[in-house]
Design an enzyme around this catalytic site. Sequence first.
Site, mmCIF file in Angstrom:
data_model
loop_
_atom_site.group_PDB
_atom_site.id
_atom_site.type_symbol
_atom_site.label_atom_id
_atom_site.label_comp_id
_atom_site.label_asym_id
_atom_site.label_seq_id
_atom_site.Cartn_x
_atom_site.Cartn_y
_atom_site.Cartn_z
ATOM 1 N N LYS A 153 0.834 -1.187 0.000
ATOM 2 C CA LYS A 153 0.000 0.000 0.000
ATOM 3 C C LYS A 153 0.873 1.243 0.000
ATOM 4 C CE LYS A 153 -1.723 2.573 3.126
ATOM 5 N NZ LYS A 153 -1.677 3.889 2.355
ATOM 6 N N GLY A 206 7.689 5.252 7.410
ATOM 7 C CA GLY A 206 6.744 6.347 7.606
ATOM 8 C C GLY A 206 7.039 7.041 8.918
ATOM 9 N N THR A 210 2.889 6.634 13.480
ATOM 10 C CA THR A 210 2.253 5.503 12.774
ATOM 11 C C THR A 210 3.027 4.221 13.049
ATOM 12 O OG1 THR A 210 1.596 7.068 11.084
ATOM 13 C CG2 THR A 210 1.349 4.742 10.546
ATOM 14 N N CYS A 262 13.883 11.311 5.369
ATOM 15 C CA CYS A 262 14.140 11.002 6.780
ATOM 16 C C CYS A 262 15.614 11.165 7.123
ATOM 17 C CB CYS A 262 13.706 9.580 7.098
ATOM 18 S SG CYS A 262 14.427 8.387 5.986
ATOM 19 N N GLU A 365 10.539 16.340 14.621
ATOM 20 C CA GLU A 365 10.739 16.212 13.178
ATOM 21 C C GLU A 365 9.762 17.126 12.446
ATOM 22 O OE1 GLU A 365 9.568 12.582 11.079
ATOM 23 O OE2 GLU A 365 11.523 12.599 10.104
HETATM 24 O O1 TXE Z 1 3.602 9.170 7.333
HETATM 25 P P1 TXE Z 1 2.571 8.101 7.807
HETATM 26 P P2 TXE Z 1 3.273 10.378 6.447
HETATM 27 C C1 TXE Z 1 7.415 11.253 8.859
HETATM 28 C C2 TXE Z 1 7.377 12.735 8.761
HETATM 29 C C3 TXE Z 1 5.994 13.009 8.294
HETATM 30 C C4 TXE Z 1 5.244 11.989 9.127
HETATM 31 C C5 TXE Z 1 3.907 11.708 8.530
HETATM 32 O O2 TXE Z 1 7.537 13.279 10.060
HETATM 33 O O3 TXE Z 1 5.547 14.302 8.659
HETATM 34 O O4 TXE Z 1 6.074 10.823 9.067
HETATM 35 O O5 TXE Z 1 4.139 11.453 7.149
HETATM 36 C C6 TXE Z 1 0.253 4.508 6.192
HETATM 37 N N1 TXE Z 1 -2.029 1.522 9.694
HETATM 38 N N2 TXE Z 1 7.904 10.603 7.660
HETATM 39 O O6 TXE Z 1 1.852 10.862 6.529
HETATM 40 O O7 TXE Z 1 1.299 8.672 8.291
HETATM 41 C C7 TXE Z 1 0.012 5.711 5.293
HETATM 42 O O8 TXE Z 1 -1.170 5.544 4.544
HETATM 43 C C8 TXE Z 1 -1.287 1.195 8.603
HETATM 44 C C9 TXE Z 1 9.178 9.961 7.742
HETATM 45 O O9 TXE Z 1 3.776 9.930 5.124
HETATM 46 O O10 TXE Z 1 3.375 7.327 8.737
HETATM 47 C C10 TXE Z 1 1.258 5.661 4.430
HETATM 48 O O11 TXE Z 1 1.110 4.718 3.391
HETATM 49 N N3 TXE Z 1 -0.752 2.112 7.764
HETATM 50 C C11 TXE Z 1 9.237 8.859 6.716
HETATM 51 C C12 TXE Z 1 2.324 5.201 5.419
HETATM 52 O O12 TXE Z 1 1.627 4.604 6.508
HETATM 53 C C13 TXE Z 1 -0.925 3.410 8.068
HETATM 54 C C14 TXE Z 1 8.828 9.320 5.353
HETATM 55 C C15 TXE Z 1 3.153 6.351 5.961
HETATM 56 O O13 TXE Z 1 2.252 7.291 6.473
HETATM 57 C C16 TXE Z 1 -1.659 3.833 9.191
HETATM 58 C C17 TXE Z 1 7.553 9.967 5.416
HETATM 59 C C18 TXE Z 1 -2.225 2.818 10.024
HETATM 60 N N4 TXE Z 1 -2.967 3.119 11.105
HETATM 61 C C19 TXE Z 1 7.104 10.579 6.565
HETATM 62 N N5 TXE Z 1 -1.645 5.207 9.210
HETATM 63 C C20 TXE Z 1 10.619 8.271 6.548
HETATM 64 N N6 TXE Z 1 11.176 7.680 7.595
HETATM 65 O O14 TXE Z 1 11.144 8.309 5.446
HETATM 66 C C21 TXE Z 1 -0.935 5.599 8.141
HETATM 67 N N7 TXE Z 1 -0.509 4.532 7.437
#
Ligand code: TXE
Length: 462
Positions: A153, A206, A210, A262, A365
């Site tokens: 996903k 992510g 999360t 990240c 962050e």
């Molecule tokens: O991450 P999310 P997002 C960090 C950065 C950013 C924050 C949120 O601080 O502001 O994370 O970014 C899925 N069960 N990074 O919104 O929410 C969601 O649909 C299962 C660092 O991108 O963590 C997406 O596909 N899945 C990071 C994925 O998780 C769930 C890079 C990431 O979303 C879920 C990006 C759930 N309950 C953001 N909720 C890095 N380390 O590179 C969400 N998702």
Amino acid sequence: MLDNLNPATGQIIAKIPNSNHADVAKATDAAKLALPNWRGLTKGERINWLNKIAQALEERSEDIAKTESMDTGKPIALARRVDAARSISNFRFFAKHAEQLTENKFTMADATNYVIRKPVGVVGLITPWNLPLYLLSWKVAPALVMGNTIVAKPSEMTPMTANLLAKTLHDIDFPKGVVNIVHGLGPSTGQAILEHPEICAISFTGGTETGKIVAKTAGPMFKKLSLELGGKNATIILDDADLETAATGAAKAAFTNSGQVCLCGSRVLIDAKIYDAFVPKFIDAVAAMKVGNPADESTDIGSVISQQHMEKVLSYIELAKQEGGTITHGGQRIIPNHASLQNGSFISPTVIENLSISSRCATEEIFGPVVTLHKFDSDFEAIEMANSTQYGLAGSIWTSDTTRGKQFAKQIDSGILWVNTWLHRDLRTPFGGVKNSGVGREGGDWSLNFFSELSNICVKDD
Ligand code: TXE
């Protein structure tokens, strides 16, 4: 259906289904059905498939770059150089790296132990919006070569290149049901993947918040877990650094992909002795970065991922002022003078000084084009400051003495450290962090081990 926007224009460019448990169950059934044949191929046959996928993606690389740039708001040159190129090389790399994979054997006086590798089975891949196909392919390639089938996903914010990958697999007659892409929101679609009893491993990249949900859901089900989460990485400028090189390197580490990586260096720690000489050079390097139309080849900084994310980043810039910070450069939303970009989410690269190292802006962050500068009076203090956040992913050290740099790096509690460079990647190395930056490592053998289960067969000598 969910609208998918181009963040630079605010226009709807696609609609995706908010898939539910039933959709995830269908995808998992397809993956289960395809597993026996896929794992039944020889490793060599699967390696051939990875090379075929790489070749097919390479033929589409300009389409990947344009699609990724449109979906994320990142500059086309960056999407070409980083996202498209790395998506192709991820498949090529794991095809090559799997070739050299050996199976261990341990002999005893009267018996021999054969360690064999089996696939985990159906694996769940959940990926973020900052490097969509780059991070999806980083997981798909090793999962496939080790004989697993996949339910993946992508982020609901960036579904396009995952679809491009699916179309590419279809075009090369890749076996059906081996790779299954499901689109939708995290709490509904992503959660369904975490909860499905027949998905045996979760590789997640992510946010840390999360990541906690992933661990809480999948942990008690004893699924294998790889969590690549957030970071608040330090770029450390030692007193003997070459100031020009360090200033350019620190600016690149801070603002590549609008700081939405990240691994970005979002805190710059500078020896007080050279602070006044370094900062103007750093500001010059930042000021030279062109903010504008992602479709323009000369753009360095495009739009951030969404209006909501722009508001979040701008709120941190406001917070910085309340925390006593000085905005030395940038600090505001930019509306490029291009008719189609009036609804974009552009923020100027922002440099903040005089914040305490323990301020919220220097410990949380922000994940945008914002960097805080801090002075230190000794190497010891620099290490204390670098290690002072809840994260431990990456960092870089700039010095003219690489022995000193390596010694310094060993004292930083992070998984990935660079000396006199940044984002210089050997895919054989372990990638991942400690503390709130996650659990586990991917890359090279670490990916192949994550996506396989080991069995030891001990045979008594006749
Ligand atoms: O991450 P999310 P997002 C960090 C950065 C950013 C924050 C949120 O601080 O502001 O994370 O970014 C899925 N069960 N990074 O919104 O929410 C969601 O649909 C299962 C660092 O991108 O963590 C997406 O596909 N899945 C990071 C994925 O998780 C769930 C890079 C990431 O979303 C879920 C990006 C759930 N309950 C953001 N909720 C890095 N380390 O590179 C969400 N998702």
